[in-house]
Scaffold this motif. Structure first.
Motif: not given
Lengths: 264, 256
Positions: A91-93, A87, A95, B157, B150-151, A64, A69, A98-102, A159-160
């Motif tokens: 440099n893409i993190f 950030p 996860y 990011n 996280v969001y 992080r 972050f 659940n890193g995708l936006l639901p 996505r990354a």
């Protein structure tokens, strides 16, 4: 691109303990917890670095900080000589889960990475290209919760990658996947790395992940985290510790280092 | 056992049962028809009041006040809740005041609101506003605070602007909780408008009930009550349609 130098990195935080009581019923005083202590590390550009260590040793904190972050208490992280502090899409993190936006479909999530692209045709083609790459054709307009765990990770990977970052920072990207999906994802990440040559920092609990994937294996000690082992792995892919004696040797060494007396 | 009969049959049966009970009580309780009119008498009055336009006029007056007060509460409460959710100093400052004011019943504000806003729509609208403002504000604050951090990391990011963080993270993440809060608070607002109209105004369903009581027309009182119930049902039905927005936002539409 993507050379990383970590210099004298320290991370402390203050643990609030006022709400706890000692044996005499008095509130305990706050205490400082050192998570990272005088950490020095150097990764070459384009390396896949696998970081192992006991639970709670500060691996995720390290990631992080590198992602920007969190700020270190002291010390610094340099990327190609520039200090990393916040950030950025370079440099893409990725996860654990659940890193995708639901509330966005696979397509919309991947679009986030190139939403500033001005040519809509190029944008659409690029998104489709990455969706095809992670084999999610037909699921473009599904929401994350409609996908299996493995498909969610692949969508996040797309996505990354669509951003074309210099570095991917992956925090236990395979945890929670079933065995076969884990194996398959691991292979995909190795192939992606061989193909694109991006710097990848990957934290894992799985020693075989590190040995099969890594160009470099770093082992951190328990809290405060210090470097116990930092070894370059010059073995060709695909690797199999069971048939490569040197890898098998290293595997046993790592198991021993992490406190398990014989390799499982 | 799961029955294959359509659901409305059960609803209809329950309503018919209630009607029968009402009829029986009216007939055999010993109360006179003036004090306890039966369903037949109330239906006749309902037709009468609908025919001469009284009912429509009063319903529109009540709905107007609820709409005005509720929209005011929405447009102030939800944005303020978003700010409080994101900004800790502001929250530390304002939250105690809110939690002090929140348990004070809107009805306790009636004397002051009459003094401040006089007789007419304004005091009633103010009371409606009070009744829905606090629930919406608190629900929005909590919704924003419980967004998975996280969001926001993803937003950083991918270099989201402030506006993008708002439209792509905060709004969709909080829609489900806000829709639920809207459903709950419209019901409270509808409860309060009737009470407010008994005091400060010359129109509305609350006024109809109070005025009919003064005229000793219990059949009109009951007509007022029935209409309040029906409109309450309708308001909840409308708010439930908002759930579709929530589902759309999170993609759960196909899963019902």
């Amino acid at each position: 691109m993507g050379h990383i130098l970590i210099e004298n990195l320290n991370k402390e935080f203050i643990e609030r303990r006022q709400h706890k009581r000692d044996k005499e019923g008095r509130p305990e005083s706050d205490r400082t917890v050192t998570v990272l202590e005088d950490l020095d590390l150097e990764f070459e550009a384009g390396e896949m670095v696998c970081i192992l260590g006991p639970s709670g040793c500060g691996k995720s904190t390290l990631l992080r900080i590198i992602a920007g972050f969190e700020q270190p208490s002291s010390g610094r992280v340099l990327q190609d000589g520039r200090q990393l502090s916040k950030p950025s899409p370079d440099n893409i993190f990725v996860y654990q889960h659940n890193g995708l936006l639901p509330w966005m479909t696979v397509w919309q999530n991947i679009e986030l990475g190139i939403r500033r692209l001005e040519d809509p045709v190029e944008q659409e083609e690029t998104i489709q290209e990455y969706i095809d790459m992670v084999e999610l054709e037909g699921f473009e307009h599904h929401y994350p919760h409609q996908l299996s765990g493995g498909m969610q990770r692949r969508a996040e990977l797309a996505r990354a990658l669509v951003v074309n970052p210099e570095m991917l920072i992956m925090d236990e990207p395979f945890s929670g996947l079933d065995f076969l999906t884990h194996m398959k994802m691991r292979e995909e990440v190795v192939n992606m790395h061989l193909y694109l040559g991006k710097t990848i920092l990957l934290v894992t609990h799985n020693i075989d992940d590190a040995l099969i994937m890594g160009d470099r294996v770093v082992i951190l000690s328990g809290r405060p985290a210090q470097v116990k082992l930092n070894r370059k792995l010059d073995f060709p892919h695909p690797r199999d510790p069971k048939t490569a004696p040197k890898l098998q040797e290293l595997r046993e060494e790592i198991f021993f280092m992490l406190g398990v007396s014989y390799a499982v | 056992m799961e029955s294959s009969k359509p659901a409305f049959i059960y609803t209809a049966a329950a309503f018919l049962g209630a009607l029968a009970l009402w009829e029986l009580t009216a007939r055999f309780s010993g109360w006179s028809a003036q004090i306890f009119p039966g369903p037949g008498a109330v239906l006749a009055s309902l037709i009468e009041l609908t025919g001469n336009g009284t009912l429509i006029r009063h319903s529109i007056a009540s709905l107007y006040r609820v709409t005005a007060g509720f929209y005011l509460a929405m447009f102030l409460g939800i944005p303020l809740g978003m700010c409080l959710g994101r900004c800790k100093p502001l929250r530390l400052m304002i939250n105690p005041v809110i939690h002090f004011l929140r348990p004070i019943s809107p009805l306790a504000w009636i004397p002051l609101s009459m003094l401040w806003f006089g007789i007419g729509d304004l005091p009633a609208i103010f009371l409606i506003f009070l009744s829905s403002f606090f629930p919406l504000l608190v629900a929005t604050t909590i919704a924003v605070r419980s967004i998975n951090p996280v969001y926001f990391q993803v937003a950083n990011n991918f270099n989201f602007s402030r506006l993008e963080s708002f439209t792509k993270i905060m709004v969709p993440a909080t829609i489900p909780a806000i829709v639920t809060a809207l459903r709950l608070s419209i019901t409270i607002a509808w409860l309060v408008v009737v009470a407010a109209e008994m005091i400060a105004v010359q129109s509305g369903l609350g006024y109809l009930i109070l005025d009919s009581r003064n005229a000793l027309r219990m059949d009109y009182v009951m007509v007022g009550m029935v209409v309040i119930g029906v409109i309450g049902l309708l308001l909840d039905y409308i708010m439930r349609q908002l759930m579709n927005i929530e589902s759309a936002a999170w993609g759960t539409l196909g899963h019902k």
